[in-house]
Structure formats: C-alpha cells, structure tokens
Write a protein that holds these residues in place. Structure first.
Motif: not given
Length: 592
Positions: A297, A338, A335, A308, A300
């Motif tokens: 995270l 990511l 998620l 996100l 970004l």
C-alpha cells in the motif's frame, strides 16, 4: 497528485504461467467439485431454482419449490441450468459453472496484472487469488460473489486499456459496457454501481473526468442495455402488479435493492455482520498474503490507486448497509493485484533493498502466527478425542440458532468434544501453516523470495485440502441429503413432505427428491413473495391444517430439527431417519 496512465498493454502472456494457474485451479478447486453433498439454504435453494428452470423451460421467471423466486439476478442460474442440460443434475454439475468462474477470475486477474504492471506481477496476483482463504471458502456453496469479482476485473482491464488508446476504440468501450451488463445480470444493480463509482472516483482524483466523454457513452449505454435490459423487461412483463400485490419491478428493485440496503427489506429474515468484523474479515480472507499488504500500500500510483479504490468502495458501500461475511469477496482481486505487484518487485529487487527487508519482516510475522497456531492446535487436539465409530456429530455440538443467519454461524456450534472429529485436518492445517511460514522466512533470509512464495503456495494447497476435509465432515450438519435419500426409498404418490420451519432450512429435501415441500410456518423467507401470486401452489400449512394432515390416512414425512416438536402435541409419531441433528418423523409406520 498525479496518476500516470496504465502501462502499455502489449506485454506478452506466457503459456507456462497460464498452465501453472490451470494446474493450481485443478488441484484446489476442480478436485473438490464432487464432495460434499449440497447444503440446505442458499446452496440448494439456488440449485433447485436452476433445476426447475430446466424442467419448466422458463428461463425468465425463476421458481423454487414450484413458487416464483424473483429475488436474484439470473446469470448464475442460467449457467447452472445449462450445466444440468448438458451433464445432468448432480453435485459436481451444480458446482461446475462457479468453478469455471473461478478459473476465469484467475486468468482475468493475470491479464489485468500483466497489463497494469508486468507479466510476473500478473502471475503473482492470480496466484494470490488462487490460494487465498476467502475465495475458497465462499465457493463451497452456490453464491455469485466471486463472479462479481470476475466482471470487475474485466471491467478495469477495458478501462485501463481505454486510457492507453487515443481515442478509445469501440471494442474497448463496448467491452467495458458488456462486462458491466454481465455484472448486473449476476448481482443486480451493484454490478453497475461498483465499476461506475470506482472509475468515476479514480478519474476525479486524477483530474481527468473528461475521459468519461471519450468512452462513447451513447453507444456504450446502448450496448449495456441490449445485454442487461431484456431479462429485466421480460421479468417485469411476466410478473406484473396483481391487485394489491406489487409486481417484479417493486420487489426486485425496491425491496431487494434499496430496502435491503436500508435494512428495511420485507421480510427481514437475515442478520448483519458488525462493522469492525466486516472490515477485519477482508484481511482474514486474504490469508496468508495479507502479511505483504502493508508494504504493497506504500506505492499507490496509477493503476495501484485504482485497485485500492476497488477494495475501498466496496467496503465503504456495505459499511452503511446490511452486511454478510462474503460481501467483501469481490474486493479481493483488487488487493491481490496490489500484493502481486509488490511480490514481483520484491523478487526483482537487490539484496539489501527495502523490499527484501520488508519481505523478511512479513515472513517473521507469518511464522509467529504459524507457531501460535501450532501450539493452539496441539492444545485443542489434546482436549479432544476421536468420537466412537457411528457417532452423529450433532450429538457433540452446542446449538446457537441465533447465529445461523450468518454464513458460517453453524460452525460456532463446535465444542471441544466435537473437535475430536476434526483432529486430522486440524493438525494438518496447523502443521502446514507452521512449516510453510517457516520456510517462507528461511528462504527470504537467504534472498530467495521466489522459493519463499512457492513454500506459501504449497502451504495453502495443504491448508485448503484440510479445510475441504473438515467441511466434508461437518456437512451432515448443514445438509439433509441423507434424510432425502431415506424419504425417496419409501415415498409413494400422495405422500407429503412437511418442513417444521422455513423452506430453506430443509431445501435439500426438495432438490434431492424432486418433490415439492409443504412448510409448517408463517409465510416468510425465500417463498414469501412468490407465494402471494394467485397461481402459487399451496405450500404453507397452519397448525390447524397440519393437525388434520397428521391424523389423515395420507402419509406425512415431517422434517424437524427439534427433539420433541411442539407442533405434534405429543401425538404418535414414527422415526424414519435421523442425521445431523435433524429427523424425519412420520404419522404412520414407514412400512404401511
């Protein structure tokens, strides 16, 4: 704040990566299609709707137990009905469409991750989805939420592609429209609300709202309506207002969408997960890869911010509504992308990089969790002993009916004595977690991140196999198949099957016998709305009408989960079968 466009979408997909994903899917998902029996409630209610669709040849108005069932969007029922038409009605053919949907989601995640980041990141993202705990748990019964994640992944693939094109082609814009339409046919209006909200917020933060005008809104809207509107229109025409009873459009859009969201749906036969638990469960469903989410995270930009938003919009949306545990499942691919992108960066980073250090810290955290789980698992095993052969698991449970409106509420019935039936999968689970997390740490300390991730994949294959084994053991508590088999062996024309409770409590009987059920209960549950149509068959029995049936010459099979049903007033009854805390009682001896 700047949000760069997606990277070029011409990166080559590798055949070896696709083969690896298919192998993982086969081991984890396809191999578990055949067991256990289908479950009461949503599993067989939805399967029965698909079965009756095939038998009635009505692909517009769904029916369950012979009554109109208009609560849900039709796509999953169409797919299961098509599977029945081709392969016949069985447990594996019921699960096949959903399992194929999982495979499509893995490939879509791989495609999207490759487009947004790199081929390696796309592969890691799909592997995270293939081996995460949540998607596996919520494909053990027939609900469409994982398919919502599939259509969202494809929607964002087309959206990112439109950012790379100048101007976006018709096929890209129409592809986005079609995936939104299919999502609407899968889960209702949220299939349109989610992609529109996520894309709109992304463009708003990027200062690029004008891009919406480049998406050929007129022709794209027309394409969306061509795909999504016909079923809604036909369902409305075939199920109109009839006197004081409101038709499909009120029930489906107002009652099942807006009033459900506001917790005012009629009837109110559902529970809601506490808000904090709802958010926390999203992290649980991403085990073990959630350990790498914090560092994922930190960067970004561009598509990472989009992914996100994908998760946040879904979480925030349901934070103001009623919530079930599985409502977060469509957020998981965002998620996973990511995390997959970070895992790819970690693998390609230098020995002393921040990524390597963060990976080691995360693996230590996982190993601590694995060590604690091993200690707890061994302790729980020491408290229990294997039950005697032939023991009904229900005899070892403590009933908590107030929790059964939740998806996994029945698992709260487990006691130390009942855990004896799960000794092998429990020990397998904690040993795999301990060894896999330990190997991940071991390899990462030696700068072998790829080997560490391979260890976690192998760990999850074992863990999910243990979960499946435990689920098979527990399934008699959740299914009435064995009772349905007992009824089928002695059922004669003119006999009646009555459920002491809601229809969905024993919907397995309907599915496996193919015989409509009577319900000793006030109108409610899944049959409430359809039972009010003038052409609805007689289903609901009052205490008075049931009393007359019980003393009549007709043979009555009563399904009950009560040891001494108060509805029988102590009158004579004969036990036909008993399993999983449920019984079939008869008003005449079975051999009469």
């Amino acid at each position: 704040m700047e949000f760069p466009l997606a990277q070029a979408s011409h990166k080559q997909l590798r055949r070896s990566s696709v083969i690896l994903l298919v192998i993982l899917w086969t081991i984890i998902y396809a191999a578990t299609m055949f067991t256990p029996a289908l479950l009461d409630d949503a599993d067989t209610v939805h399967a029965e709707a698909a079965r009756e669709m095939v038998s009635s040849h009505d692909w517009v108005t769904l029916h369950a137990n012979g009554i109109r069932y208009l609560e849900k969007a039709p796509l999953i029922y169409w797919s299961v009905a098509a599977s029945y038409a081709v392969f016949g009605v069985s447990e594996w053919s019921t699960r096949l469409p959903l399992m194929l949907g999982v495979l499509a989601l893995l490939l879509a995640t791989y495609l999207l991750g490759t487009q947004a980041y790199s081929e390696r990141a796309g592969l890691y993202s799909a592997v995270v989805m293939a081996t995460a705990l949540g998607p596996y748990l919520f494909t053990r019964f027939l609900i469409p939420d994982v398919l919502v994640g599939l259509w969202l992944a494809l929607s964002f693939y087309f959206f990112l592609k439109s950012l790379d094109e100048n101007p976006p082609t018709r096929w890209t814009c129409w592809g986005l429209a079609v995936t939104c339409a299919l999502n609407t046919l899968t889960k209702g209006l949220i299939g349109l609300v989610f992609p529109v909200a996520i894309i709109g917020l992304y463009l708003l933060f990027a200062g690029n709202l004008r891009h919406l005008l480049r998406l050929r809104l007129i022709s794209s809207t027309l394409v969306l309506l061509i795909v999504a509107a016909p079923w809604h229109i036909l369902a409305g025409l075939r199920n109109p207002d009839q006197g004081p009873m409101r038709g499909f459009f009120w029930f489906y859009f107002i009652n099942e969408h807006f009033l459900r969201y506001l917790n005012k749906r009629v009837p109110r036969d559902y529970d809601t997960v506490p808000l904090f638990l709802f958010w926390a469960l999203l992290l649980l469903w991403l085990i073990p890869w959630v350990a790498f989410l914090p560092q994922a995270l930190k960067k970004l930009k561009g598509s990472s911010f989009l992914f996100l938003l994908w998760a946040l919009v879904i979480l925030v949306f349901f934070s103001f509504s009623t919530r079930q545990e599985y409502y977060t499942i469509p957020a998981l691919p965002g998620l996973a992308l990511l995390v997959g992108a970070w895992l790819a960066r970690e693998q390609s980073s230098d020995k002393n990089s921040r990524e390597r250090s963060a990976g080691i810290r995360s693996s230590i955290g996982l190993f601590v969790l694995g060590s604690l789980a091993l200690v707890v698992g061994i302790w729980l095993t020491s408290l229990s002993k294997a039950p005697a052969p032939g023991t009904d698991l229900s005899e070892l449970l403590k009933k908590n009916p107030q929790d059964y409106a939740l998806s996994f509420g029945h698992f709260l019935d487990l006691t130390p004595q009942a855990l004896g039936a799960f000794r092998v999968p429990l020990l397998g689970f904690v040993l795999a977690l301990f060894i896999g997390s330990g190997l991940s740490w071991f390899f990462r300390r030696r700068n072998r991140a790829k080997a560490g991730n391979t260890a976690l994949v192998a760990m999850m294959i074992v863990i999910l196999a243990c979960v499946h084994s435990a689920f098979v053991t527990f399934s008699p508590i959740l299914s009435s198949k064995q009772l349905a088999t007992a009824i089928s062996k002695t059922f004669h024309p003119g006999d009646l099957i009555v459920v002491d409770g809601e229809y969905e409590n024993a919907s397995t009987l309907n599915f496996y016998t193919g015989i409509p059920l009577r319900v000793l209960h006030a109108r409610g549950g899944n049959l409430w709305y359809g039972s009010q149509f003038p052409d609805a068959p007689h289903v609901f029995e009052t205490q008075s009408s049931f009393d007359q049936l019980w003393v009549s010459p007709a043979r009555i099979f009563l399904w009950t989960d009560q040891e001494d049903p108060k509805e029988l007033h102590g009158t004579p009854r004969y036990l036909l079968a008993q399993n999983g805390g449920k019984s079939i009682l008869m008003n005449h001896p079975p051999n009469d």
